[in-house]
Each structure stands twice: as C-alpha cells, then as structure tokens.
Design a protein around this motif. Structure first.
Motif, PDB file in Angstrom:
ATOM      1  N   VAL A 117       8.813   6.245   3.413  1.00 43.13           N
ATOM      2  CA  VAL A 117       8.453   4.921   3.934  1.00 43.13           C
ATOM      3  C   VAL A 117       7.805   5.061   5.302  1.00 43.13           C
ATOM      4  CG1 VAL A 117       9.372   2.730   4.801  1.00 43.13           C
ATOM      5  CG2 VAL A 117      10.181   3.640   2.622  1.00 43.13           C
ATOM      6  N   MET A 118       8.403   5.869   6.166  1.00 45.02           N
ATOM      7  CA  MET A 118       7.858   6.053   7.517  1.00 45.02           C
ATOM      8  C   MET A 118       6.485   6.699   7.472  1.00 45.02           C
ATOM      9  SD  MET A 118      10.072   4.598   9.285  1.00 45.02           S
ATOM     10  CE  MET A 118      11.795   4.149   9.439  1.00 45.02           C
ATOM     11  N   ASP A 119       6.325   7.708   6.618  1.00 44.68           N
ATOM     12  CA  ASP A 119       5.007   8.335   6.460  1.00 44.68           C
ATOM     13  C   ASP A 119       3.983   7.307   5.984  1.00 44.68           C
ATOM     14  OD1 ASP A 119       6.028  10.792   7.233  1.00 44.68           O
ATOM     15  OD2 ASP A 119       6.270  11.547   5.187  1.00 44.68           O
ATOM     16  N   ALA A 144       6.917  -2.266  -1.580  1.00 47.94           N
ATOM     17  CA  ALA A 144       6.178  -1.024  -1.802  1.00 47.94           C
ATOM     18  C   ALA A 144       6.104  -0.666  -3.287  1.00 47.94           C
ATOM     19  CB  ALA A 144       6.840   0.111  -1.022  1.00 47.94           C
ATOM     20  N   GLN A 145       5.241   0.311  -3.600  1.00 50.29           N
ATOM     21  CA  GLN A 145       5.128   0.832  -4.970  1.00 50.29           C
ATOM     22  C   GLN A 145       6.163   1.956  -5.129  1.00 50.29           C
ATOM     23  OE1 GLN A 145       0.996   1.804  -5.997  1.00 50.29           O
ATOM     24  NE2 GLN A 145       0.320   0.576  -4.248  1.00 50.29           N
ATOM     25  N   VAL A 146       7.303   1.633  -5.730  1.00 48.86           N
ATOM     26  CA  VAL A 146       8.405   2.593  -5.853  1.00 48.86           C
ATOM     27  C   VAL A 146       8.518   3.088  -7.289  1.00 48.86           C
ATOM     28  CG1 VAL A 146      10.872   2.986  -5.504  1.00 48.86           C
ATOM     29  CG2 VAL A 146       9.636   1.401  -4.001  1.00 48.86           C
ATOM     30  N   THR A 147       8.492   4.404  -7.457  1.00 53.17           N
ATOM     31  CA  THR A 147       8.720   5.020  -8.763  1.00 53.17           C
ATOM     32  C   THR A 147       9.941   5.932  -8.646  1.00 53.17           C
ATOM     33  OG1 THR A 147       7.197   6.831  -8.213  1.00 53.17           O
ATOM     34  CG2 THR A 147       6.287   4.943  -9.415  1.00 53.17           C
ATOM     35  N   GLU A 148      10.502   6.312  -9.779  1.00 53.64           N
ATOM     36  CA  GLU A 148      11.664   7.186  -9.784  1.00 53.64           C
ATOM     37  C   GLU A 148      11.319   8.513 -10.426  1.00 53.64           C
ATOM     38  OE1 GLU A 148      14.864   5.073 -11.657  1.00 53.64           O
ATOM     39  OE2 GLU A 148      15.292   3.914  -9.831  1.00 53.64           O
ATOM     40  N   GLN A 200       0.818  -1.208   0.000  1.00 54.28           N
ATOM     41  CA  GLN A 200       0.000   0.000   0.000  1.00 54.28           C
ATOM     42  C   GLN A 200       0.860   1.271   0.000  1.00 54.28           C
ATOM     43  OE1 GLN A 200      -3.095   0.207   2.953  1.00 54.28           O
ATOM     44  NE2 GLN A 200      -3.364  -2.010   3.000  1.00 54.28           N
ATOM     45  N   ILE A 201       2.116   1.113   0.380  1.00 51.06           N
ATOM     46  CA  ILE A 201       2.992   2.277   0.548  1.00 51.06           C
ATOM     47  C   ILE A 201       3.552   2.713  -0.802  1.00 51.06           C
ATOM     48  CG2 ILE A 201       5.142   3.085   1.608  1.00 51.06           C
ATOM     49  CD1 ILE A 201       4.576   1.168   3.925  1.00 51.06           C
ATOM     50  N   LYS A 202       3.468   4.028  -1.077  1.00 55.15           N
ATOM     51  CA  LYS A 202       3.979   4.589  -2.325  1.00 55.15           C
ATOM     52  C   LYS A 202       5.212   5.440  -2.025  1.00 55.15           C
ATOM     53  CE  LYS A 202      -0.565   4.684  -4.543  1.00 55.15           C
ATOM     54  NZ  LYS A 202      -1.583   5.539  -5.200  1.00 55.15           N
ATOM     55  N   VAL A 203       6.267   5.206  -2.794  1.00 61.43           N
ATOM     56  CA  VAL A 203       7.530   5.928  -2.593  1.00 61.43           C
ATOM     57  C   VAL A 203       8.028   6.461  -3.933  1.00 61.43           C
ATOM     58  CG1 VAL A 203       9.951   5.720  -1.878  1.00 61.43           C
ATOM     59  CG2 VAL A 203       8.168   4.510  -0.603  1.00 61.43           C
ATOM     60  N   GLU A 204       8.430   7.732  -3.934  1.00 60.04           N
ATOM     61  CA  GLU A 204       9.015   8.352  -5.122  1.00 60.04           C
ATOM     62  C   GLU A 204      10.494   8.591  -4.848  1.00 60.04           C
ATOM     63  OE1 GLU A 204       6.976  11.499  -7.856  1.00 60.04           O
ATOM     64  OE2 GLU A 204       8.208  12.594  -6.395  1.00 60.04           O
ATOM     65  N   ARG A 205      11.341   7.813  -5.503  1.00 65.32           N
ATOM     66  CA  ARG A 205      12.783   7.901  -5.272  1.00 65.32           C
ATOM     67  C   ARG A 205      13.400   8.929  -6.235  1.00 65.32           C
ATOM     68  NH1 ARG A 205      16.099   3.719  -3.437  1.00 65.32           N
ATOM     69  NH2 ARG A 205      14.565   2.153  -4.125  1.00 65.32           N
ATOM     70  N   PRO A 206      14.055   9.972  -5.689  1.00 64.09           N
ATOM     71  CA  PRO A 206      14.701  10.947  -6.572  1.00 64.09           C
ATOM     72  C   PRO A 206      15.931  10.348  -7.239  1.00 64.09           C
ATOM     73  CG  PRO A 206      15.093  11.504  -4.261  1.00 64.09           C
ATOM     74  CD  PRO A 206      14.176  10.331  -4.276  1.00 64.09           C
ATOM     75  N   VAL A 207      16.115  10.674  -8.515  1.00 64.24           N
ATOM     76  CA  VAL A 207      17.274  10.215  -9.272  1.00 64.24           C
ATOM     77  C   VAL A 207      17.987  11.445  -9.807  1.00 64.24           C
ATOM     78  CG1 VAL A 207      18.073   8.891 -11.261  1.00 64.24           C
ATOM     79  CG2 VAL A 207      16.132   8.066  -9.917  1.00 64.24           C
ATOM     80  N   THR A 208      19.275  11.537  -9.545  1.00 66.32           N
ATOM     81  CA  THR A 208      20.023  12.707 -10.008  1.00 66.32           C
ATOM     82  C   THR A 208      21.492  12.357 -10.167  1.00 66.32           C
ATOM     83  OG1 THR A 208      20.403  15.066  -9.608  1.00 66.32           O
ATOM     84  CG2 THR A 208      20.602  13.614  -7.710  1.00 66.32           C
ATOM     85  N   GLY A 209      22.203  13.232 -10.839  1.00 64.33           N
ATOM     86  CA  GLY A 209      23.649  13.084 -10.984  1.00 64.33           C
ATOM     87  C   GLY A 209      24.319  14.402 -10.650  1.00 64.33           C
ATOM     88  N   ILE A 210      25.614  14.364 -10.510  1.00 65.24           N
ATOM     89  CA  ILE A 210      26.365  15.574 -10.175  1.00 65.24           C
ATOM     90  C   ILE A 210      27.064  16.065 -11.442  1.00 65.24           C
ATOM     91  CG2 ILE A 210      28.204  16.554  -8.749  1.00 65.24           C
ATOM     92  CD1 ILE A 210      27.630  14.357  -6.688  1.00 65.24           C
TER      93      ILE A 210
END
Length: 432
Positions: free
Chosen positions: A290-292, A413-417, A122-132
C-alpha cells in the motif's frame, strides 16, 4: 507592512517584507519610557532619570531587541497573510535597519508541496493467503531445538556443523593488525562467520592439531586497512565439539512454559505463536505494498530541509543502535532513500487523514494493546502499563491511525489474493 513573494526554484520562496519605521520606533519609545520609571543610574534618584539619558544609555540595546522580535513576529504575520507553509528554518537577511527608516528584510525558505491525491483505485495489492500445517509446526519445533543446542567434545576430525574451540593469530607481511588474534575462539563450521577459506581449511583437523592457512581478505571487507590483502593465519585447535539437540519430551515442553510437559499443549502454544507472527507478516506485507502504491501514485517534490532533518534523525538512531558517540561518522548517502520515503509517506498520509477527518478508533487501539500484551505472562499488567504511559500511547495511536488509513485504502484498491506456503512467506526452515 508590505509583503511580496517570489518563487525562486522548485519549492523555494523568497519573501520580501518591509515594516514601517513607526512600528519599530513606537515600541522602542514605549520600552524606554517603562525603563525610565524603574532604572537606577548613579547620580539620579530611582524613577527620575531623564528620558534623554535613558535613550543615550539604552536606546541602541532596546532597538536591537525590538528589531529581533519584530523580525520574528512580522515573518509569521507575512506567511499567514500569504498562506505559506514553510518547511524548515528560514534564512533571514535584513536589507535595511537604519533608525528612522523602515525595517526591510528577505526570508528564503522552502514550502510544503501542494498535494492533490490520486485515486486509491490505482493501487494494486497482492495479499498472501496461507495456513499453518502440521509440517510447519514440526519445522518450528525443530528450530526451537536448534536454539537449545548444546556442544559435546569428540575425539575425531572436525566436520561440517561441528564447533571448533581454537587459538589463532593472523599476520599480513609478517605484521599483526587490529583483531588479528584470539584465544578460545569458537566457530561453527559452515556458519560463514570467518573469511572465505578459513572454515574449509579447518575441516578434518583434530584437537591439538596446528594448521597454517594462507588466505586473502575480501575486497569489500569492512576493515579497509586489510581489505583485499593476503593474510596468514596460524591456528591451534584445542577442541572439536559436535552439536547435541534436546529430545522433544516433557522436559523440553516445560522449558517453554508448559507446566505439565504435555507435548500436544506445546504444539498448540507453538501454533498460536506462529499464527500471531503469520498475521503480523501478512499485515506488514500488505501495508508495504500500500505504501509503495501511494508513493508511485502520488509523485511529489519534497523540501530539501526536511530531507536533511530526517537524515540527521536516522543517523542519531543508528548511533544509538550501534553504541556510537557523536563522533561516529555516518555518511548522509546511507540514509537518503529511507529519509525521502519517510517524508513522502508522512506528507501523503497526513493529507489523507486531514481530508477524511480521520481519528483514532478507541476500540481498535484497545485491541492492538491487548494483542501486544497476549505475548506476555501477565497480559492485564501490560495493558495497564500502556494506558499509564502517555509517550507509549502516543506512539501506538500513530500506528493505529496509520493502520486505519491502510484499511481505508484497501477498501478502494485493486486487491488480489495469492496462495503462499507458510514456509516461503515466513522464510523459516532451512538456514533459519
């Protein structure tokens, strides 16, 4: 022993316990007999004091001690028998303590909530993706330059970004107030450190000039005694200084530990530090989601006693942080939300760990310590220090186990980037 349990409200329970008189009387007699063999009383030889005399002299005291101990032991027997998990200290009230009669009492307390975990999917997570990028490194080096800013006196009117050196005195209705004056105070124009209108009022001033500023303290000013009141500041400007940033050269590189002063080495070092901070930021961003999600998916009622205890802990931490003593009053409301969140997460995480029999991964623990140590000049010494400190290791084990729980949840969980610019994610650059 007779035990009954009543649910009064929510998580509160009323436990009624009755302990047979024989249990009390038997223990009292045993202690009196033991005492009679060693007690010393005037007029009697040691060990020859009649039992009746011992009972008259010490019976009430011994009975009081036994009742106190039986109250405690029988309470734990009762909650074990009824499979109750008290949260916080019970309020125990005896209802019968007469000699020859059963000891009866009630104990009122809250219990830990029963937890049935919701599906982690049920948990939805949006993982940030970035580079330097190279531009990100440039901005960081510029930030480092600003941190090494020096100030040089100039003979011109003050402008935004200049540092003022000044003496001032403020009055309200002609009277001073706490912290109303200073000598040699320093203020960077545009920093927003002083009340609205002060910095604007000093623009264009030159060294040696005096100005009078009629202003007003904001309504929400922390010092309530002056909040919202009109104030007059008399200011004497003693110096105007402009910022001087160091050149990005070999000397600048050496100041950051690059022994040969090579600028490419400096950039690589800066990039490595940025990468560590980036990895930690992404980790924290994901973990917070995740905690939220855990709290949202698992609504639970929490014992008031635990909230009270956690608020007290947070208040004590705040006093230590701000250097306040025990008399520093901090309202409970400041910490209620944080306390409730901590307790909910603690209960949910503990249930996950127990249900899945999770234990700290030694290799992950070692890796965590090595990552921390990498930021220091002698990493191996830092690693040894951690392994020699039980208290520090215990804290790190808790952190690592929590991270293992987060990874376990992310596996379901439902993880998107989401592509996110480094500058936006780290909130650096302008105004940093």
């Amino acid at each position: 022993m007779q035990v009954s349990v009543e649910t009064t409200e929510g998580l509160e329970r009323r436990l009624s316990v009755e302990v047979p008189a024989e249990r009390i009387d038997s223990e009292v007699q045993q202690r009196l007999k033991k005492m009679a063999g060693s007690v010393r009383l005037d007029g009697f030889r040691p060990g020859k004091v009649p039992m009746k005399v011992v009972q008259n002299r010490f019976g009430e005291q011994i009975r009081h001690e036994v009742i106190g101990e039986v109250l405690q032991s029988s309470f734990y027997e009762a909650i074990s028998q009824e499979k109750l998990r008290p949260a916080g200290r019970p309020e125990i009230e005896p209802t019968s303590m007469e000699p020859g009669k059963s000891l009866a009492y009630t104990a009122v307390f809250e219990v830990y909530p029963e937890l049935t975990l919701a599906g982690m999917d049920q948990i939805k997570v949006e993982r940030p993706v970035t580079g330097i990028e190279a531009a990100d490194v440039d901005r960081m080096i510029e930030t480092l330059r600003k941190q090494r800013t020096t100030w040089e006196a100039v003979e011109r009117p003050a402008q935004d970004g200049d540092q003022l050196v000044m003496d001032f005195e403020g009055t309200i209705d002609g009277e001073g107030f706490q912290g109303n004056k200073a000598e040699g105070a320093r203020l960077v124009l545009g920093s927003g450190r002083f009340i609205p209108g002060f910095e604007e009022g000093m623009l264009g001033a030159a060294a040696g000039e005096e100005r009078t500023l009629d202003l007003q303290f904001p309504e929400d000013y922390p010092a309530q005694e002056v909040a919202g009141k009109p104030v007059r500041f008399k200011v004497r400007l003693t110096a105007v200084e402009e910022p001087k940033l160091p050149e990005v050269d070999a000397e600048f590189a050496r100041s950051f530990g690059v022994a040969d002063g090579d600028l490419d080495s400096l950039r690589e070092q800066v990039r490595e530090n940025m990468q560590r901070e980036l990895d930690q930021t992404i980790k924290n961003t994901v973990k917070n989601q995740v905690m939220d999600g855990l709290i949202e998916a698992n609504p639970i009622e929490i014992p008031k006693a635990l909230i009270t205890e956690e608020i007290s802990r947070l208040q004590e931490q705040a006093r230590m942080q701000f250097g306040g003593g025990a008399d520093m009053k901090l309202p409970d409301e400041m910490f209620t939300d944080q306390a409730e969140r901590r307790i909910k997460l603690g209960l949910i995480l503990a249930e996950i760990i127990q249900a899945n029999q999770m234990k700290v991964d030694p290799e992950r623990l070692r890796s965590t310590i090595e990552n921390i140590a990498a930021a220091y000049e002698d990493p191996e010494q830092v690693v040894k220090w951690y392994y020699s400190r039980k208290d520090q290791m215990s804290e790190l084990e808790s952190v690592v186990l929590e991270d293992q729980v987060v990874d376990w949840i992310l596996g379901q969980a439902q993880v998107t980037e989401k592509e996110t610019p480094f500058n936006e994610l780290m909130k650096v650059g302008e105004g940093a």
